[in-house]
Design a protein around this motif. Structure first.
Motif, PDB file in Angstrom:
ATOM      1  N   VAL A  67       0.849  -1.195   0.000  1.00  0.00           N
ATOM      2  CA  VAL A  67       0.000   0.000   0.000  1.00  0.00           C
ATOM      3  C   VAL A  67       0.880   1.239   0.000  1.00  0.00           C
ATOM      4  O   VAL A  67       1.872   1.302   0.739  1.00  0.00           O
ATOM      5  N   ASP A  68       0.529   2.229  -0.825  1.00  0.00           N
ATOM      6  CA  ASP A  68       1.293   3.471  -0.831  1.00  0.00           C
ATOM      7  C   ASP A  68       0.467   4.582  -1.465  1.00  0.00           C
ATOM      8  O   ASP A  68      -0.431   4.331  -2.281  1.00  0.00           O
ATOM      9  N   LEU A  69       0.796   5.811  -1.083  1.00  0.00           N
ATOM     10  CA  LEU A  69       0.190   6.985  -1.702  1.00  0.00           C
ATOM     11  C   LEU A  69       0.661   7.146  -3.147  1.00  0.00           C
ATOM     12  O   LEU A  69      -0.017   7.758  -3.967  1.00  0.00           O
ATOM     13  N   LEU A  70       1.843   6.604  -3.444  1.00  0.00           N
ATOM     14  CA  LEU A  70       2.428   6.713  -4.774  1.00  0.00           C
ATOM     15  C   LEU A  70       2.099   5.486  -5.625  1.00  0.00           C
ATOM     16  O   LEU A  70       1.768   4.415  -5.102  1.00  0.00           O
TER      17      LEU A  70
ATOM     18  N   LEU B 232      -2.175  -1.803  -3.657  1.00  0.00           N
ATOM     19  CA  LEU B 232      -3.295  -0.898  -3.447  1.00  0.00           C
ATOM     20  C   LEU B 232      -2.719   0.513  -3.463  1.00  0.00           C
ATOM     21  O   LEU B 232      -2.100   0.954  -2.496  1.00  0.00           O
ATOM     22  N   CYS B 233      -2.874   1.198  -4.614  1.00  0.00           N
ATOM     23  CA  CYS B 233      -2.268   2.520  -4.771  1.00  0.00           C
ATOM     24  C   CYS B 233      -2.954   3.270  -5.920  1.00  0.00           C
ATOM     25  O   CYS B 233      -3.472   2.631  -6.843  1.00  0.00           O
ATOM     26  N   PRO B 234      -3.001   4.601  -5.819  1.00  0.00           N
ATOM     27  CA  PRO B 234      -2.597   5.387  -4.642  1.00  0.00           C
ATOM     28  C   PRO B 234      -3.628   5.254  -3.534  1.00  0.00           C
ATOM     29  O   PRO B 234      -4.827   5.306  -3.787  1.00  0.00           O
ATOM     30  N   ALA B 235      -3.158   5.066  -2.332  1.00  0.00           N
ATOM     31  CA  ALA B 235      -4.049   4.882  -1.195  1.00  0.00           C
ATOM     32  C   ALA B 235      -3.337   5.270   0.086  1.00  0.00           C
ATOM     33  O   ALA B 235      -2.147   4.993   0.252  1.00  0.00           O
TER      34      ALA B 235
ATOM     35  N   ASP C  50      -6.328   5.857   6.060  1.00  0.00           N
ATOM     36  CA  ASP C  50      -7.713   6.190   5.719  1.00  0.00           C
ATOM     37  C   ASP C  50      -8.615   4.987   6.015  1.00  0.00           C
ATOM     38  O   ASP C  50      -8.300   3.866   5.607  1.00  0.00           O
ATOM     39  N   PRO C  51      -9.749   5.188   6.709  1.00  0.00           N
ATOM     40  CA  PRO C  51     -10.660   4.067   7.022  1.00  0.00           C
ATOM     41  C   PRO C  51     -11.114   3.299   5.778  1.00  0.00           C
ATOM     42  O   PRO C  51     -11.290   2.076   5.842  1.00  0.00           O
ATOM     43  N   LYS C  52     -11.295   3.989   4.648  1.00  0.00           N
ATOM     44  CA  LYS C  52     -11.708   3.292   3.434  1.00  0.00           C
ATOM     45  C   LYS C  52     -10.598   2.367   2.935  1.00  0.00           C
ATOM     46  O   LYS C  52     -10.872   1.260   2.458  1.00  0.00           O
ATOM     47  N   THR C  53      -9.353   2.821   3.050  1.00  0.00           N
ATOM     48  CA  THR C  53      -8.221   1.975   2.668  1.00  0.00           C
ATOM     49  C   THR C  53      -8.124   0.783   3.598  1.00  0.00           C
ATOM     50  O   THR C  53      -7.872  -0.353   3.165  1.00  0.00           O
TER      51      THR C  53
ATOM     52  N   LEU D 199       2.174   4.556  15.169  1.00  0.00           N
ATOM     53  CA  LEU D 199       1.105   4.299  16.127  1.00  0.00           C
ATOM     54  C   LEU D 199      -0.214   4.013  15.408  1.00  0.00           C
ATOM     55  O   LEU D 199      -1.006   3.167  15.860  1.00  0.00           O
ATOM     56  N   SER D 200      -0.444   4.681  14.287  1.00  0.00           N
ATOM     57  CA  SER D 200      -1.649   4.410  13.499  1.00  0.00           C
ATOM     58  C   SER D 200      -1.648   2.975  12.981  1.00  0.00           C
ATOM     59  O   SER D 200      -2.689   2.304  12.962  1.00  0.00           O
ATOM     60  N   LEU D 201      -0.482   2.487  12.577  1.00  0.00           N
ATOM     61  CA  LEU D 201      -0.384   1.105  12.111  1.00  0.00           C
ATOM     62  C   LEU D 201      -0.637   0.126  13.249  1.00  0.00           C
ATOM     63  O   LEU D 201      -1.245  -0.932  13.051  1.00  0.00           O
ATOM     64  N   LEU D 202      -0.172   0.469  14.444  1.00  0.00           N
ATOM     65  CA  LEU D 202      -0.439  -0.390  15.587  1.00  0.00           C
ATOM     66  C   LEU D 202      -1.929  -0.431  15.913  1.00  0.00           C
ATOM     67  O   LEU D 202      -2.462  -1.466  16.313  1.00  0.00           O
TER      68      LEU D 202
END
Length: 246
Positions: free
Chosen positions: A111-114, A125-128, A132-135, A175-178
């Motif tokens: 997953v990446d924004l790029l 899964l990109c750009p994502a 984001d809750p949808k991602t 922390l978001s990933l955790l």
């Protein structure tokens, strides 16, 4: 696995850059310094020789060789995956492309924004935005069984040049990933993330200690000595009760 890293080291010794001064002419001072460092960096050359998308592949190769993070059959979520070098390593190690018919086939989701160019054995899964809750919902849909055995993160925020602010933002990403791990990381799983030393590091360390049985701080050889980056490896996920944290 340790043998694999020795082979990488042998490759680095065989393929060294020679000084190419003519290539550095007519450039700004910053460009000159960057190019000179690239020309002298054995990991840049080795990445080309071994067909990895960038030198960061060797960071994961070394850490995996020493700590057996990736094994055939595991499901891997690679966060901040662009340009795809860590996903390349993960595909090889978990047998996501089925190259070894005698071993279980794993799964790699990057997953990446790029934008990330297609890679056999990986789903991108990109750009994502991974936060984001949808991602997050889409990640759950794509992962087999809605779970990952390993979460990798080589993510970093766009640098502002303000060291303290950049540090705080990177800790926030980790922390978001955790928080996400509470719903998608399989009990017993592993979490590997890049961070920069700073005043908020204790917050991340505390969470990892609470939620995993063991944590380590790693500085692979391919991580430049003048870089503040270190990697935190947490293994044997205990799991978190209740819904995803806010």
């Amino acid at each position: 696995m340790a043998g694999s890293w020795k082979l990488v080291g042998a490759s680095l010794r065989r393929h060294r850059f020679h000084t190419v001064g003519s290539h550095c002419k007519a450039r700004t001072g910053a460009e000159h310094l960057w190019l000179t460092r690239q020309l002298k960096d054995p990991f840049v050359k080795a990445a080309k020789v071994e067909s990895y998308r960038c030198r960061s592949a060797f960071k994961l190769l070394e850490m995996d060789a020493r700590h057996r993070i990736l094994r055939p059959g595991l499901r891997v979520l690679d966060c901040g995956a662009a340009p795809g070098a860590w996903s390349q390593v993960a595909v090889q190690r978990v047998n996501a492309a089925g190259a070894d018919p005698g071993s279980p086939a794993g799964f790699v989701l990057g997953v990446d924004l790029l934008h990330i160019s297609a890679l056999e054995g990986a789903t991108f899964l990109c750009p994502a935005d991974v936060t984001d809750p949808k991602t997050f919902q889409r990640i759950q849909e794509l992962l087999p069984g809605g779970r990952a055995d390993v979460i990798l993160s080589d993510m970093a925020p766009n640098a502002t040049g303000i060291r303290g602010l950049d540090h705080d933002r990177l800790i926030g990403l980790c922390l978001s990933l955790l928080d996400m791990a509470a719903d998608i990381l399989h009990p017993g799983g592993a979490f590997l993330c890049k961070t920069w030393a700073g005043s908020q590091s204790h917050r991340l360390q505390k969470r990892l200690t609470e939620e995993f049985q063991r944590t380590r701080t790693l500085k692979p050889e391919a991580s430049r000595k003048d870089s503040a980056e270190v990697y935190l490896l947490a293994t044997q996920y205990r799991g978190v009760q209740g819904a995803r944290k806010g």
